[in-house]
Design a protein around this motif. Structure first.
Motif, PDB file in Angstrom:
ATOM      1  N   HIS A  11     -29.416 -74.215   2.412  1.00 20.32           N
ATOM      2  CA  HIS A  11     -29.131 -74.067   0.977  1.00 20.32           C
ATOM      3  C   HIS A  11     -29.417 -72.631   0.533  1.00 20.32           C
ATOM      4  O   HIS A  11     -30.338 -72.008   1.068  1.00 20.32           O
ATOM      5  CB  HIS A  11     -30.041 -74.997   0.164  1.00 20.32           C
ATOM      6  CG  HIS A  11     -30.091 -76.392   0.702  1.00 20.32           C
ATOM      7  ND1 HIS A  11     -31.188 -76.899   1.358  1.00 20.32           N
ATOM      8  CD2 HIS A  11     -29.154 -77.368   0.713  1.00 20.32           C
ATOM      9  CE1 HIS A  11     -30.933 -78.148   1.748  1.00 20.32           C
ATOM     10  NE2 HIS A  11     -29.700 -78.460   1.373  1.00 20.32           N
ATOM     11  N   ASP A  13     -31.359 -70.223  -1.223  1.00 17.22           N
ATOM     12  CA  ASP A  13     -32.806 -70.121  -1.519  1.00 17.22           C
ATOM     13  C   ASP A  13     -33.680 -70.434  -0.292  1.00 17.22           C
ATOM     14  O   ASP A  13     -34.852 -70.095  -0.264  1.00 17.22           O
ATOM     15  CB  ASP A  13     -33.291 -70.884  -2.769  1.00 17.22           C
ATOM     16  CG  ASP A  13     -33.457 -72.411  -2.619  1.00 17.22           C
ATOM     17  OD1 ASP A  13     -33.490 -72.922  -1.501  1.00 17.22           O
ATOM     18  OD2 ASP A  13     -33.564 -73.061  -3.678  1.00 17.22           O
ATOM     19  N   ASP A  14     -33.111 -71.052   0.757  1.00 19.69           N
ATOM     20  CA  ASP A  14     -33.912 -71.332   1.963  1.00 19.69           C
ATOM     21  C   ASP A  14     -34.338 -70.026   2.646  1.00 19.69           C
ATOM     22  O   ASP A  14     -35.499 -69.877   3.048  1.00 19.69           O
ATOM     23  CB  ASP A  14     -33.108 -72.166   2.988  1.00 19.69           C
ATOM     24  CG  ASP A  14     -32.943 -73.614   2.558  1.00 19.69           C
ATOM     25  OD1 ASP A  14     -33.546 -74.013   1.541  1.00 19.69           O
ATOM     26  OD2 ASP A  14     -32.203 -74.355   3.252  1.00 19.69           O
ATOM     27  N   HIS A 112     -32.593 -79.309   6.387  1.00 19.10           N
ATOM     28  CA  HIS A 112     -33.262 -78.185   7.064  1.00 19.10           C
ATOM     29  C   HIS A 112     -33.298 -78.396   8.572  1.00 19.10           C
ATOM     30  O   HIS A 112     -32.917 -77.516   9.336  1.00 19.10           O
ATOM     31  CB  HIS A 112     -34.667 -77.957   6.491  1.00 19.10           C
ATOM     32  CG  HIS A 112     -34.655 -77.535   5.050  1.00 19.10           C
ATOM     33  ND1 HIS A 112     -35.801 -77.394   4.308  1.00 19.10           N
ATOM     34  CD2 HIS A 112     -33.627 -77.244   4.218  1.00 19.10           C
ATOM     35  CE1 HIS A 112     -35.481 -77.005   3.071  1.00 19.10           C
ATOM     36  NE2 HIS A 112     -34.173 -76.916   2.991  1.00 19.10           N
ATOM     37  N   GLN A 155     -40.802 -73.417   5.949  1.00 18.36           N
ATOM     38  CA  GLN A 155     -40.476 -73.518   4.530  1.00 18.36           C
ATOM     39  C   GLN A 155     -41.367 -74.478   3.750  1.00 18.36           C
ATOM     40  O   GLN A 155     -42.246 -74.059   3.028  1.00 18.36           O
ATOM     41  CB  GLN A 155     -38.996 -73.882   4.380  1.00 18.36           C
ATOM     42  CG  GLN A 155     -38.447 -73.608   2.985  1.00 18.36           C
ATOM     43  CD  GLN A 155     -36.937 -73.739   2.931  1.00 18.36           C
ATOM     44  OE1 GLN A 155     -36.254 -73.496   3.932  1.00 18.36           O
ATOM     45  NE2 GLN A 155     -36.417 -74.119   1.798  1.00 18.36           N
TER      46      GLN A 155
HETATM   47 ZN   LIG Z   1     -33.193 -76.153   1.338  1.00 16.68          ZN
END
Ligand SMILES: [Zn+2]
Length: 240
Positions: A11, A13-14, A112, A155
């Motif tokens: 996505h 912003d990852d 993810h 993350q």
């Molecule tokens: Zn994400």
């Protein structure tokens, strides 16, 4: 255009959350870095795909990356199969990166882990000459290309890193890039529903993790990565 590093995220912003300080540091060292987002994040509770696109564009400007592309895979539902691998192989061969950075091997968001294995498999397959791909010119197949290294950033979940990059001096750039996603993260003026990543606690945790990883390796701020192959050095003296 050949890139040194391609940072890929499920996505928009990852990449910012996982490895923006490392990206900023390598850009400052003169490396050519690009970002590829697999989806537009269209299932995100807050904001919209259009707003997220604007935010991603702003974050890319802050990080001074050379390109930012979007694969337009389906948020939440893309899978690691031949169709998606071939699309990604085209992107890897287009930019010929030495290093690929990608999602955590396993995480809270199902995309993810999926993104991680999809990118990793595509990097391997991209090196096989008998897999033919074409970009614009249907008569000219792309050259096979396998990145030298694939590193997985960390993350949401606490994953033990194999490598910690000293990102001291680049943490503010990371925070600026992360908070360019105004709709996603903590914003006391927002009237949108709360999500796990919109809390003040999450916003604070981004800096805290960098400080904590830095503390563990004796520097101010760090970003952690896991490796698929053993990380090799010429000499033990090469390690910080
Ligand atoms: Zn994400």
């Amino acid at each position: 255009m050949k890139l040194d590093i391609l940072a890929i995220g499920a996505h928009p912003d990852d990449v910012e959350l996982g490895c923006a300080a490392t990206v900023a540091k390598e850009v400052a060292r003169g490396k050519k870095v690009g970002i590829v987002d697999l989806t537009r994040g269209e299932l995100g509770t807050r904001g919209s795909a259009e707003i997220r696109h604007e935010e991603a564009t702003n974050a890319a400007k802050i990080l001074e990356v050379k390109v930012r592309e979007n694969m337009n895979f389906e948020d939440g539902f893309f899978v690691n199969n031949k169709k998606h691998q071939l699309e990604l192989i085209k992107m890897i061969r287009k930019y010929q990166p030495e290093i690929v950075l990608c999602n955590a091997v396993e995480d809270r968001h199902i995309d993810h882990g999926k993104g991680s294995s999809l990118v990793s498999d595509a990097c391997f397959l991209s090196g096989l000459q008998k897999i033919e791909t074409f970009l614009d010119d249907a008569s000219k197949p792309q050259q096979a290309w396998r990145p030298k290294h694939v590193y997985h950033y960390i993350q949401w979940k606490h994953i033990e890193p194999d490598i910690v990059v000293d990102v001291t001096g680049f943490i503010q750039k990371k925070l600026d890039a992360v908070f360019a996603y105004k709709t996603q993260f903590h914003n006391s003026d927002s009237e949108e529903p709360e999500t796990p990543i919109s809390s003040k606690n999450f916003a604070d945790s981004v800096l805290y993790r960098a400080r904590d990883l830095g503390r563990l390796v004796g520097v101010e701020h760090g970003e952690g990565f896991t490796v698929e192959r053993y990380a090799a050095v010429d000499s033990l003296f090469d390690l910080k």
